[in-house]
Design a protein around this motif. Sequence first.
Motif, short mmCIF file in Angstrom:
data_model
loop_
_atom_site.label_atom_id
_atom_site.label_comp_id
_atom_site.label_asym_id
_atom_site.label_seq_id
_atom_site.Cartn_x
_atom_site.Cartn_y
_atom_site.Cartn_z
N LYS A 3 55.22 78.73 58.30
CA LYS A 3 55.29 77.53 57.49
C LYS A 3 55.96 78.20 56.25
O LYS A 3 55.62 79.60 55.88
N ASP A 4 56.73 77.36 55.32
CA ASP A 4 57.41 77.97 54.13
C ASP A 4 56.16 77.89 53.16
O ASP A 4 55.46 76.98 53.19
N ASP A 5 56.73 78.75 52.19
CA ASP A 5 55.69 78.74 50.97
C ASP A 5 54.16 78.59 51.04
O ASP A 5 53.53 77.76 50.56
N ALA A 6 53.72 79.50 51.92
CA ALA A 6 52.15 79.47 52.27
C ALA A 6 51.52 80.17 51.19
O ALA A 6 51.71 81.25 50.70
N GLU A 7 50.26 79.54 50.64
CA GLU A 7 49.62 80.26 49.66
C GLU A 7 48.15 80.74 50.61
O GLU A 7 47.57 79.93 51.28
N ARG A 25 66.28 81.67 58.56
CA ARG A 25 65.38 81.56 57.60
C ARG A 25 64.63 82.81 57.59
O ARG A 25 64.17 83.69 58.37
N ILE A 26 64.48 83.40 56.15
CA ILE A 26 64.17 84.78 55.68
C ILE A 26 62.65 84.48 55.13
O ILE A 26 62.62 83.70 54.30
N SER A 27 61.56 85.15 55.57
CA SER A 27 60.28 84.98 54.72
C SER A 27 59.84 86.24 54.47
O SER A 27 60.16 87.07 54.96
N SER A 54 59.96 81.28 51.65
CA SER A 54 61.01 81.41 52.69
C SER A 54 62.56 80.68 51.98
O SER A 54 62.45 80.25 50.90
N GLU A 55 63.34 81.35 52.59
CA GLU A 55 64.70 80.75 52.36
C GLU A 55 65.77 80.87 53.31
O GLU A 55 65.68 81.91 54.16
N VAL A 56 66.49 79.99 53.39
CA VAL A 56 67.63 79.65 54.54
C VAL A 56 68.79 80.09 54.18
O VAL A 56 69.09 79.67 53.04
N VAL A 57 69.38 80.93 54.91
CA VAL A 57 70.74 81.44 54.73
C VAL A 57 71.56 81.08 55.78
O VAL A 57 71.26 80.99 57.11
#
Length: 515
Positions: free
Chosen positions: A22-26, A98-100, A113-116
């Motif tokens: 999941k992106d941006d997990a807290e 996707r790099i997390s 995460s960021e997609v390149v």
Amino acid sequence: MKKYIYSFLSFVILMGMASCTKDDAELGGIAPSSVTFTIQESAKTPNILELANTSGSFMSSWTYEREVVENDSTYYKAFGSANGDSVEVAFAEAGNYRISLMAFFEGGQASKSEVVTIENTDASLLDTEEFRFLTGGPDNLEGKVWKFQRFEVGHNGLGPTSNFFPEWWAASKNQKPTLGHYDDELTFSMDGFKYTLNNNGDSHVLPAAKESFFSNYGGTVGIDGGEDGLRIDVDLNTEDWKWEMTSDGDDRYLNIVNGGFFSWYVGESKSFLILELTEEKLHLRTIGIDGNAWYYIFAPKDIADADEETDPEKELEAQDLFDNFSGQKSDNLNFVTDAALVFEESYEFRLTDNSPSWLVGKYERTNATGDQGWWQNYQAELPYRIDLSERNVFKMKVYFEPSNDFTTPSTADETPAWLGEVAMTPTVALRLENSTDGEAWRSRAESLYTLGEDEIGTWIEVTFDFSTIMTDANKDGSYSVPATEVTFYDKVIIQIGGEGHTRPGTFYLSDFILQ
């Protein structure tokens, strides 16, 4: 021959284990905005990215995922991971990634995460030892072809998931020659990571995976080998199949993309742990649909084919087979006794109205105990393999003494533990076996005749028809194969009175012949 030693540093070559994030997990009250990192192209090549954690956290954990489009759906699939504030990652193949980063703080942890996009494939990153072993290298655009190493013990195997060797079963040489996978050709190429499987029109399928196979690939049952598996007749469309290598810590995996499978189908698993990869051997392990660990050993096609040619398999021949057990030199079978059986050739049999000869063979079961008593038979190994394609019917004349006892059983303590009490049976069996198979009972063919009461005490002629081979794969005659497909029998076995008991008996034989 060099062996590749598997290790996984912070440098990732390709793709990996199937999972999604999941992106941006807290987690633990830490906001995703607290996680920051930078991505820079390496001066070596745009396909190598330098990642740096700028969050000030005390620990960093990175994961890398590749965008996958399969069956009209898009998702991200993990292919590697690393720890450390600064890592270098190589993305050999063009695509979206996707790099997390999972950053660990005193008060908890969070991820971002960021997609390149990697614009071009860099073939130089693929020219590694393990890729050359698998594919023949980036210059070999046709790819490298592998086949089952069927003359190596353990080329198929089964075991529990708790260990990494085939504890329960390791296939003997050429153990399953009729089920469709020994002639399969698996080709791996670096050109677009193409994977193809030439199954020559049929595939070997685990019984528990039958419905799964039909659902994915169709086909019809050609041979039902019971527990040994099924041969499914099917033509495969491998146009979109691809392969990839993945990492999970120190473990490396060979995976299939876009719906393929690796020859022997044990379920829908697409991930195969690499136990060994060299120029001459590919040894894999996967988890089947039944929850067990299954093993595969492949060799390059030229080596596998050469081993088949040089293996001490005998030539396939169609010759006359005959023996009247009178000791004449014209007989061309060299029978020998097994266990405690006593056999006398040229026995002077009392003449009756239908006696075939006054010199016959006397087959005398003794009351020996243990293995010497249970499996008494008369057998001959041939210097060639029997060609059954046109001549596959045997005949033999037999005489059962009326004094033989077919009702009184051997007690359970005199028989194998799995049998219990067993009596001698009024039967004559002809078996064909492969002398090179360490578990010949699995692939033997048997034709059994049971005498009626009016056939005891007189000469009768018995016919053994092997136009369709009924093997004993499950000891219940469930495995039917056309004779034209069986080319490995080089042993003829005559067994009278059944097996697994210690009862004595006297029988006579004459005029054994292949029609």
